[in-house]
Design an enzyme around this catalytic site. Structure first.
Site, PDB file in Angstrom:
ATOM      1  CG  PHE B 121      -2.379  -0.004   0.960  1.00 13.37           C
ATOM      2  CD1 PHE B 121      -2.951  -0.998   0.187  1.00 13.37           C
ATOM      3  CD2 PHE B 121      -3.218   0.988   1.474  1.00 13.37           C
ATOM      4  CE1 PHE B 121      -4.326  -1.010  -0.059  1.00 13.37           C
ATOM      5  CE2 PHE B 121      -4.593   0.984   1.239  1.00 13.37           C
ATOM      6  CZ  PHE B 121      -5.150  -0.006   0.468  1.00 13.37           C
ATOM      7  CD  GLN B 234      -6.056  10.046   3.277  1.00 14.90           C
ATOM      8  OE1 GLN B 234      -6.725   9.122   3.715  1.00 14.90           O
ATOM      9  NE2 GLN B 234      -4.742  10.064   3.336  1.00 14.90           N
ATOM     10  CG  HIS B 236      -8.926   7.350  -1.412  1.00 16.76           C
ATOM     11  ND1 HIS B 236      -8.642   6.868  -2.672  1.00 16.76           N
ATOM     12  CD2 HIS B 236      -8.613   6.357  -0.554  1.00 16.76           C
ATOM     13  CE1 HIS B 236      -8.181   5.624  -2.548  1.00 16.76           C
ATOM     14  NE2 HIS B 236      -8.152   5.297  -1.279  1.00 16.76           N
ATOM     15  CG  LEU B 250     -12.495   4.018  -1.519  1.00 10.94           C
ATOM     16  CD1 LEU B 250     -11.680   5.299  -1.585  1.00 10.94           C
ATOM     17  CD2 LEU B 250     -12.354   3.386  -0.134  1.00 10.94           C
ATOM     18  CD  GLU B 253      -3.261   3.581  -0.963  1.00 16.37           C
ATOM     19  OE1 GLU B 253      -4.005   4.377  -0.374  1.00 16.37           O
ATOM     20  OE2 GLU B 253      -2.047   3.468  -0.727  1.00 16.37           O
ATOM     21  NE  ARG B 284      -5.198   6.125   1.002  1.00 19.61           N
ATOM     22  CZ  ARG B 284      -6.064   5.495   1.789  1.00 19.61           C
ATOM     23  NH1 ARG B 284      -6.680   6.170   2.751  1.00 19.61           N
ATOM     24  NH2 ARG B 284      -6.326   4.227   1.623  1.00 19.61           N
ATOM     25  CG  HIS B 349     -10.959   8.289   2.060  1.00 17.32           C
ATOM     26  ND1 HIS B 349     -11.995   7.427   1.837  1.00 17.32           N
ATOM     27  CD2 HIS B 349      -9.942   7.547   2.564  1.00 17.32           C
ATOM     28  CE1 HIS B 349     -11.617   6.185   2.193  1.00 17.32           C
ATOM     29  NE2 HIS B 349     -10.389   6.233   2.654  1.00 17.32           N
ATOM     30  NE  ARG B 384      -6.864   7.428   7.198  1.00 17.99           N
ATOM     31  CZ  ARG B 384      -7.144   6.414   6.362  1.00 17.99           C
ATOM     32  NH1 ARG B 384      -6.434   5.309   6.394  1.00 17.99           N
ATOM     33  NH2 ARG B 384      -8.115   6.532   5.472  1.00 17.99           N
TER      34      ARG B 384
END
Lengths: 243, 572
Positions: B121, B234, B236, B250, B253, B284, B349, B384
């Protein structure tokens, strides 16, 4: 932009009636969007449960043109031009208001199922092929549409005797967990009433997660129960052990 | 006033996503009488939508992984603004918290050796995310839900908490209403854990569910608690773009974790220009800005996004590892992701900012009030890393439950002022009584437009100021709301209080965004494009209510001890 006609149930436990709304339709729109439009523009108090609007939480189960559907997943372009769309609450559970029903019974049933029980000295090794059966059942988003179409619950209202397909696969999932050591066969037979299911597969047909509820869950569970209760050797062992 | 129910517990937990459930399990295990209050039905909270995985240095796949590396990745991803104590606990305790889920029945995807499998990730040095295909959140919430209902917790479903009740300095209860009947309810408690999640619903395009209206942030603020780092929200990088109805949903990821490639309209793999080393698996904030910039500069896809393609991994692999994505695109957009690319664009997000807490127990600055999960701030700093929220809610859910139970232990319940309760009740009923007033749905839509336009991926002083002015105007309009119908399950009425919460949190976001005159993590100022480590990198923003006015102050970050800062110098 075309305009769709929706006839939505408005009412409560005492009764109610359909109310007609006209909603402009945008590309890719789903029935839940149409209900939002009604809330924002006509009736702010139209009650519907929803959370994710992405078919992941199973909150917005309704009966659309008589068929159980997730409102967030039912596209407006799946209806013919000019077709009137009816939206009703799911039938197997009592109406609270409009499209919201009282599904609390499901939570009571859920609590009764004996939890996952590993051995004291479990070594936590599991292989992919061993977890896959359980993983299929754990895809369940608890939309309760399988409960809604199950004729034992819907037509015969035997909630006193049958836990319903959602909880059959929950029992099955525990039973098939590679590291679980508890025997839930008696529970499945006596408490959950697995014998009531006569495999019409209506539950499997409506599952938005494509879980093979009957073939992979209920039938194997029935077989296990049968093995325990009707296998002569098991019967003899039970007699000897006094169980 | 009208009659209302009263329930009394040692600890009440508001919010039943991962953090709330984990807190409730722990609080109950410590012997506290524990109530778990959820705005929806149990198991529907936003955690259910988490997809890609939970980050923990289990080292099952990449054996070199350890808590030190996870700690460093998290701090670097957060641009060193994180509460280091929280990041440390998080990195050290996440593996045990994940294993614990397995002990409670979770079925994670497996390695060949029979351990919990882990995937790559963004921003994580090693393959670190334990997962179940692309429905990890569902697995986690079900596991916690199952553990929870057999742990002696009292669960109150479809109950909205609107006010924290105080006696002197400390919180002693929570007041709200049953969504179903519209009747009021009071919970008396010696400790309260907020686990209410984020505030994505203040934005037009978001991956968040309806519950994400910033209730916990707003109630804590109103109760006098400090909020931290509110400028960091954030985006995304990959939300759905088309059709309009699903914009913002969404796209995990994990698509990039499983090898997905981003390209622009010219077929260029543009991440080579923005982060040649990490490419699609950059953090991100970087990927979101990159996609945004490509579209801004005219190299977007037909519907204004970037192309994300994972079809080269083969249909079987994609369907096995990304089943929800496959169905999501098939059903909502008529696109087969095993055959061709998706179109993606940043979507709101996660809010990094939140209630300021101590890492040990998650206690806020108000005695008796705790916060865990997304509603708490500090853990993630300015940005994050993916997968760190699911581990955050486990680690700090447990700590908050423990902390709250310990705080509540031995205390007797304080009295609750009847006058106070009557005031709250009257305030909540007002929209029914107003003969004239605004439609809450209209103001909500206007707020979403304002936040989307002015407090977005890229910010300037001018647009933030415009945003603040518009939020002020919306606050004014929202003073007098009018709704139709009865108190029974009335979404229009429910929105009235949710709207108030969103307005408070939106204002905090905007005011902090205006004040931070640099770019850091998710906060990108076009007029201050550089990070200023010497000045701004050493400061947190604290928001608190002072005499009913939103007050903003800077506070020096807490420096980490030498043995930890050494980890970063050794790295260079």
């Amino acid at each position: 932009m075309s305009v769709a006609k929706l006839r939505v149930f408005r009412g409560d436990a005492q009764g109610g009636e359909e109310k007609e709304y006209e909603v402009p339709v945008d590309e890719g729109m789903v029935v839940l969007d149409a209900l939002f439009y009604i809330q924002a523009n006509y009736d702010g108090d139209l009650a519907i449960r929803w959370n994710c609007k992405a078919a992941k939480c199973g909150s917005c189960s309704t009966e659309i043109n008589g068929k159980p559907k997730l409102a967030c997943k039912t596209r407006m372009d799946s209806f013919a031009e000019g077709e009137t769309i009816t939206v009703y609450p799911i039938k197997a559970f009592p109406v609270i208001k409009d499209l919201v029903t009282d599904v609390s019974w499901n939570y009571e049933v859920s609590k009764k199922i004996p939890p996952f029980t590993p051995a004291e000295d479990t070594e936590w090794i599991m292989y992919q092929e061993d977890v896959e059966r359980g993983q299929e059942f754990r895809k369940c988003i608890e939309c309760f549409m399988c409960q809604n179409v199950c004729h034992i619950l819907r037509d015969h209202n035997r909630k006193d005797a049958f836990a319903g397909p959602r909880f059959m696969i929950k029992i099955a999932e525990r039973e098939m967990h590679p590291l679980d050591v508890l025997d839930r066969r008696e529970f499945a037979r006596e408490e959950a009433g697995v014998g009531f299911c006569n495999i019409t597969k209506c539950c499997t047909e409506v599952c938005p997660e494509d879980i093979h509820i009957t073939d992979n869950g209920i039938i194997p569970l029935k077989e296990r129960v049968v093995d325990k209760y009707y296998d002569p050797l098991s019967w003899l062992l039970r007699k000897i052990k006094g169980k | 006033m009208e009659k209302y129910e009263t329930h009394t517990h040692d600890v009440i937990i508001i919010g039943a996503g991962g953090a709330g459930l984990r807190a409730a399990i722990e609080s109950s295990a410590k012997g506290a009488s524990t109530a778990l209050i959820c705005k929806s039905l149990l198991g529907k909270a936003h955690t259910v939508m988490a997809e890609g995985g939970v980050a923990a240095a289990l080292a099952n796949v990449d054996t070199k992984d350890n808590w030190e590396t996870h700690f460093k990745d998290t701090m670097k991803g957060g641009k060193m603004l994180n509460n280091w104590q929280m990041a440390l606990y998080h990195a050290q305790e996440a593996p045990e918290r994940v294993r614990e889920l397995e002990y409670w029945g979770a079925l994670f995807d497996r390695t060949k050796e029979g351990g919990i499998n882990q995937r790559a990730f963004g921003g994580h040095t090693w393959k670190r995310l334990a997962h179940v295909g692309d429905r990890t959140g569902l697995e986690m919430i079900r596991t916690l839900q199952e553990k929870g209902i057999h742990s002696g917790i009292d669960v109150y479903m479809e109950c909205t908490i609107t006010h924290l009740v105080k006696d002197g300095d400390r919180v002693v209860g929570a007041f709200g209403y049953w969504r179903e009947s519209g009747k009021f309810v009071l919970f008396r408690a010696n400790a309260i854990v907020l686990a209410t999640g984020g505030v994505g619903k203040a934005y037009k395009y978001t991956s968040n569910s309806w519950e994400y209206t910033g209730d916990g942030h707003a109630m804590a603020y109103e109760a006098g608690a400090e909020l931290i780092d509110m400028e960091f929200i954030q985006f995304h990088p990959t939300g759905m773009v088309w059709p309009p109805s699903v914009r913002g949903i969404l796209v995990t990821e994990a698509v990039r974790g499983e090898g997905g490639i981003l390209t622009n309209s010219e077929g260029e793999r543009f991440m080579e220009r923005y982060d040649p080393e990490r490419m699609e698996l950059s953090t991100r904030d970087v990927v979101a800005r990159s996609i945004y910039t490509e579209v801004e500069q005219g190299r977007g896809s037909p519907h204004g996004g970037a192309f994300l393609d994972v079809s080269h991994r083969g249909a079987d692999y994609v369907k096995r590892k990304l089943p929800s994505m496959y169905h999501q695109f098939m059903e909502f957009a008529d696109i087969d992701i095993t055959k061709g690319p998706m179109e993606v664009f940043p979507t709101t997000h996660y809010v990094m900012g939140g209630v300021k807490v101590e890492g040990d127990t998650c206690s806020s600055t108000v005695p008796g009030l705790f916060a865990a999960g997304e509603v708490a701030g500090g853990m993630h700093g300015a940005n994050r890393l993916g997968g760190n929220s699911l581990s955050d809610l486990l680690v700090f859910g447990k700590r908050a439950g423990e902390g709250a139970a310990a705080y509540a232990s031995g205390k007797s319940h304080a009295s609750v002022s009847a006058e106070l309760i009557e005031g709250y009740a009257n305030e909540l009923r007002e929209p029914f009584n107003n003969t004239q007033g605004e439609n809450p749905y209209t103001i909500h839509q206007d707020l979403q437009d304002v936040m989307q336009l002015y407090i977005g991926v890229f910010r300037t002083e001018e647009n933030i100021q415009t945003g603040i002015d518009k939020i002020e105007a919306l606050k004014e309009r929202a003073r007098t709301l009018k709704i139709e119908g009865s108190v029974m399950f009335n979404p229009g009425w429910h929105l009235c209080r949710d709207l108030k919460s969103m307005l408070i949190v939106s204002e905090a976001l905007a005011r902090c965004a205006l004040a931070r005159k640099e770019s850091r993590g998710a906060h990108s100022r076009v007029d201050f494009p550089e990070s200023d480590d010497g000045t701004w990198g050493k400061l947190n923003f604290i928001v608190a209510s002072k005499d009913g006015v939103m007050d903003l102050e800077t506070r020096p970050i807490v420096e980490m001890p030498d043995e930890l800062s050494k980890l970063f110098t050794e790295d260079k």
